[in-house]
Design a protein around this motif. Structure first.
Motif, mmCIF file in Angstrom:
data_model
loop_
_atom_site.group_PDB
_atom_site.id
_atom_site.type_symbol
_atom_site.label_atom_id
_atom_site.label_comp_id
_atom_site.label_asym_id
_atom_site.label_seq_id
_atom_site.Cartn_x
_atom_site.Cartn_y
_atom_site.Cartn_z
ATOM 1 N N ILE A 119 2.238 -12.707 -0.548
ATOM 2 C CA ILE A 119 2.770 -11.516 -1.207
ATOM 3 C C ILE A 119 2.630 -10.357 -0.233
ATOM 4 O O ILE A 119 1.524 -9.899 0.057
ATOM 5 C CB ILE A 119 2.026 -11.199 -2.511
ATOM 6 C CG1 ILE A 119 2.121 -12.373 -3.479
ATOM 7 C CG2 ILE A 119 2.587 -9.937 -3.159
ATOM 8 C CD1 ILE A 119 3.514 -12.655 -3.994
ATOM 9 N N ASN A 120 3.753 -9.903 0.294
ATOM 10 C CA ASN A 120 3.725 -8.843 1.299
ATOM 11 C C ASN A 120 4.628 -7.700 0.853
ATOM 12 O O ASN A 120 5.690 -7.463 1.406
ATOM 13 C CB ASN A 120 4.156 -9.386 2.657
ATOM 14 C CG ASN A 120 3.972 -8.375 3.767
ATOM 15 O OD1 ASN A 120 3.200 -7.426 3.627
ATOM 16 N ND2 ASN A 120 4.685 -8.570 4.867
ATOM 17 N N GLN A 121 4.190 -7.000 -0.191
ATOM 18 C CA GLN A 121 4.944 -5.886 -0.732
ATOM 19 C C GLN A 121 4.074 -4.635 -0.698
ATOM 20 O O GLN A 121 2.850 -4.726 -0.852
ATOM 21 C CB GLN A 121 5.380 -6.178 -2.167
ATOM 22 C CG GLN A 121 6.259 -7.405 -2.311
ATOM 23 C CD GLN A 121 6.585 -7.692 -3.772
ATOM 24 O OE1 GLN A 121 6.536 -6.811 -4.615
ATOM 25 N NE2 GLN A 121 6.920 -8.935 -4.061
ATOM 26 N N PRO A 122 4.670 -3.458 -0.510
ATOM 27 C CA PRO A 122 3.894 -2.220 -0.453
ATOM 28 C C PRO A 122 3.104 -1.992 -1.743
ATOM 29 O O PRO A 122 3.634 -2.114 -2.844
ATOM 30 C CB PRO A 122 4.971 -1.138 -0.269
ATOM 31 C CG PRO A 122 6.146 -1.852 0.302
ATOM 32 C CD PRO A 122 6.111 -3.225 -0.281
ATOM 33 N N ASN A 123 1.835 -1.679 -1.573
ATOM 34 C CA ASN A 123 0.944 -1.312 -2.679
ATOM 35 C C ASN A 123 0.803 -2.404 -3.733
ATOM 36 O O ASN A 123 0.537 -2.133 -4.905
ATOM 37 C CB ASN A 123 1.422 -0.019 -3.349
ATOM 38 C CG ASN A 123 0.270 0.735 -3.996
ATOM 39 O OD1 ASN A 123 -0.852 0.718 -3.489
ATOM 40 N ND2 ASN A 123 0.532 1.390 -5.112
ATOM 41 N N VAL A 124 0.988 -3.669 -3.352
ATOM 42 C CA VAL A 124 0.785 -4.795 -4.252
ATOM 43 C C VAL A 124 -0.343 -5.652 -3.700
ATOM 44 O O VAL A 124 -0.358 -5.999 -2.522
ATOM 45 C CB VAL A 124 2.055 -5.645 -4.405
ATOM 46 C CG1 VAL A 124 1.773 -6.898 -5.225
ATOM 47 C CG2 VAL A 124 3.155 -4.820 -5.068
ATOM 48 N N GLU A 125 -1.284 -5.980 -4.533
ATOM 49 C CA GLU A 125 -2.465 -6.750 -4.138
ATOM 50 C C GLU A 125 -2.553 -8.039 -4.945
ATOM 51 O O GLU A 125 -2.197 -8.076 -6.123
ATOM 52 C CB GLU A 125 -3.726 -5.917 -4.379
ATOM 53 C CG GLU A 125 -5.000 -6.543 -3.883
ATOM 54 C CD GLU A 125 -5.137 -6.490 -2.369
ATOM 55 O OE1 GLU A 125 -5.941 -7.269 -1.826
ATOM 56 O OE2 GLU A 125 -4.446 -5.653 -1.744
ATOM 57 N N ILE A 126 -3.031 -9.100 -4.301
ATOM 58 C CA ILE A 126 -3.310 -10.340 -5.017
ATOM 59 C C ILE A 126 -4.731 -10.258 -5.560
ATOM 60 O O ILE A 126 -5.679 -10.124 -4.794
ATOM 61 C CB ILE A 126 -3.162 -11.563 -4.096
ATOM 62 C CG1 ILE A 126 -1.722 -11.675 -3.601
ATOM 63 C CG2 ILE A 126 -3.570 -12.829 -4.826
ATOM 64 C CD1 ILE A 126 -1.506 -12.801 -2.615
ATOM 65 N N TYR A 127 -4.871 -10.360 -6.869
ATOM 66 C CA TYR A 127 -6.175 -10.238 -7.498
ATOM 67 C C TYR A 127 -6.800 -11.586 -7.847
ATOM 68 O O TYR A 127 -7.994 -11.655 -8.117
ATOM 69 C CB TYR A 127 -6.067 -9.371 -8.760
ATOM 70 C CG TYR A 127 -5.963 -7.904 -8.422
ATOM 71 C CD1 TYR A 127 -7.095 -7.115 -8.319
ATOM 72 C CD2 TYR A 127 -4.728 -7.322 -8.175
ATOM 73 C CE1 TYR A 127 -7.007 -5.779 -7.996
ATOM 74 C CE2 TYR A 127 -4.620 -5.989 -7.842
ATOM 75 C CZ TYR A 127 -5.767 -5.216 -7.752
ATOM 76 O OH TYR A 127 -5.665 -3.888 -7.408
ATOM 77 N N ASP A 128 -6.010 -12.621 -7.841
ATOM 78 C CA ASP A 128 -6.571 -13.951 -8.099
ATOM 79 C C ASP A 128 -5.580 -15.017 -7.683
ATOM 80 O O ASP A 128 -4.368 -14.823 -7.773
ATOM 81 C CB ASP A 128 -6.914 -14.114 -9.586
ATOM 82 C CG ASP A 128 -7.730 -15.363 -9.863
ATOM 83 O OD1 ASP A 128 -8.348 -15.883 -8.911
ATOM 84 O OD2 ASP A 128 -7.736 -15.825 -11.004
#
Length: 430
Positions: A119-128
């Motif tokens: 997931i390589n999107q601005p201001n997006v994080e992988i949480y699990d």
């Protein structure tokens, strides 16, 4: 791990911040030593909007908990997290093994870790990252390690959300000055599932619906795993605000909803008229019929639940175990009947009381405490599996004090290999 070790967990909801101290007994039950909570407006939709004010509240509550639970210095907290921006994204990763190669633990771990780069999107994080299952040469398996094959595929569910969720949480704890956020953060919905669902329900198919103050969360389980996640940015406060439009204060609207409200107008068989002080000084009292009150509640509740009803209708697997209701908002009268009427599925209320020790105060059987109890159990299991984490936690405390200015951007690096937990936006009736 030391016998009956005391765990401290925090639930940062949209209407209340709560800190609980508990221990897990030899029989697996949870003995709650004490809990301190305070109404707050620092967290909205799972996002810490006022880090400094939230940090002050956390310090205040931990000091109170030290006294009420007879604890020493509270150095670390395991936090519960959830936010409206979080969603589930499916992902598939494959590896060519060559002829007859044995699948190793390091290979599976490498595939799991690769998910974080997908997931390589601005201001997006992988949480699990939740591994659902693996396929070895096209044959499904839950554990491919030690088996031979030519191609391995991993099927995952990624939980993603706005990166600012953890950034602001980091800022909050950096400002406490004393309390460090633990690096283990189980998913909030998994904490609920730990105490509200049994293995058979998770295997057969079950919908867990958590009613919070500003969000309503749907978690669909099947084949033993979390399959779908949906967070709707509407909750119990929205119903309260609708009632407030009758011309009464928010406090009286909340009280009226809890005491006389109903999720279904058809369940109000003997309507009565209630007189409530007007929110306008000098104005006549407001008179409300309970059947009209139920109409307001049912209309808003139906609107709130539309995305969830749609998800339930489109679920590709059967929900043989039906729906389980949780959260402070689940105490609304006739809510189970409302859900049964709208979905056609059997509905029950989640009950975590069987997990509580006999000497735990009965008030902790309230559904508002289910998530904290589940967090205690998950944290306990994690520390048993990783005993060195406690030793590291004790030595990290002093180091953390000298790193406060460098905390941003580094604090959450450890979460890359851990299951994270949502902010559970619930407990508005707590």
């Amino acid at each position: 791990m030391e016998k009956n070790m005391k765990h401290v967990v925090i639930d940062m909801g949209s209407s209340r911040i709560s800190v609980m101290a508990a221990e897990v007994l030899d029989n697996g039950q949870v003995r709650i030593l004490s809990e301190e909570s305070k109404r707050s407006e620092e967290v909205k939709y799972g996002f810490v909007e006022q880090p400094s004010k939230a940090a002050f509240t956390i310090n205040e509550l931990t000091r109170l908990l030290q006294n009420s639970a007879r604890l020493g210095e509270i150095k670390r907290l395991c936090v519960s997290v959830n936010a409206k921006t979080m969603r589930q994204v499916p992902l598939r990763i494959t590896r060519s093994l060559g002829f007859g190669r044995v699948v190793t633990r390091s290979l599976v771990d490498e595939m799991d870790e690769e998910c974080y780069a997908r997931i390589n999107q601005p201001n997006v994080e992988i949480y699990d990252v939740i591994p659902m299952y693996y396929e070895l040469d096209g044959t499904r398996t839950d554990d491919p390690i030690g088996r031979k094959g030519a191609e391995l595929a991993g099927v995952y569910n990624l939980i993603v959300g706005n990166a600012d969720i953890k950034t602001e949480l980091e800022r909050c704890f950096a400002r406490t000055g004393n309390v460090v956020l633990d690096d283990f953060m189980p998913l909030g919905v998994e904490a609920l599932a730990q105490v509200l669902l049994d293995d058979e329900e998770r295997e057969a198919g079950c919908a867990l619906v958590n009613f919070g103050a500003t969000t309503t969360t749907l978690a669909l389980y099947a084949e033993g795993s979390l399959q779908r996640l949906l967070v709707v940015p509407l909750g119990g406060k929205n119903i309260t605000w609708d009632i407030r439009e009758l011309g009464i204060s928010e406090a009286n609207a909340e009280r009226l909803k809890c005491l006389k409200g109903s999720a279904l107008k058809s369940m109000v068989t003997a309507p009565v008229r209630i007189q409530i002080p007007s929110s306008e000084a000098g104005a006549s009292p407001v008179k409300v019929d309970t059947d009209f009150l139920a109409t307001i509640i049912e209309m808003r509740l139906t609107e709130m639940m539309q995305p969830i009803f749609k998800e339930l209708q489109e679920t590709p697997f059967p929900l043989k175990a039906g729906i389980v209701l949780s959260g402070g908002g689940s105490k609304l009268q006739a809510l189970a009947e409302f859900m049964e009427e709208k979905t056609g599925l059997p509905v029950r209320f989640g009950d975590h009381s069987a997990w509580l020790s006999d000497d735990t105060d009965e008030r902790f059987s309230d559904p508002a405490y289910a998530q904290s109890v589940g967090t205690v159990l998950l944290l306990h299991d994690y520390l048993e599996e990783n005993p060195m984490k406690m030793t590291a936690a004790n030595t990290e405390k002093e180091a953390d004090k000298t790193k406060k200015s460098n905390t941003r951007g580094t604090f959450f690096e450890k979460t890359k290999t851990l299951m994270l937990r949502f902010f559970e936006d619930d407990n508005y009736l707590k």
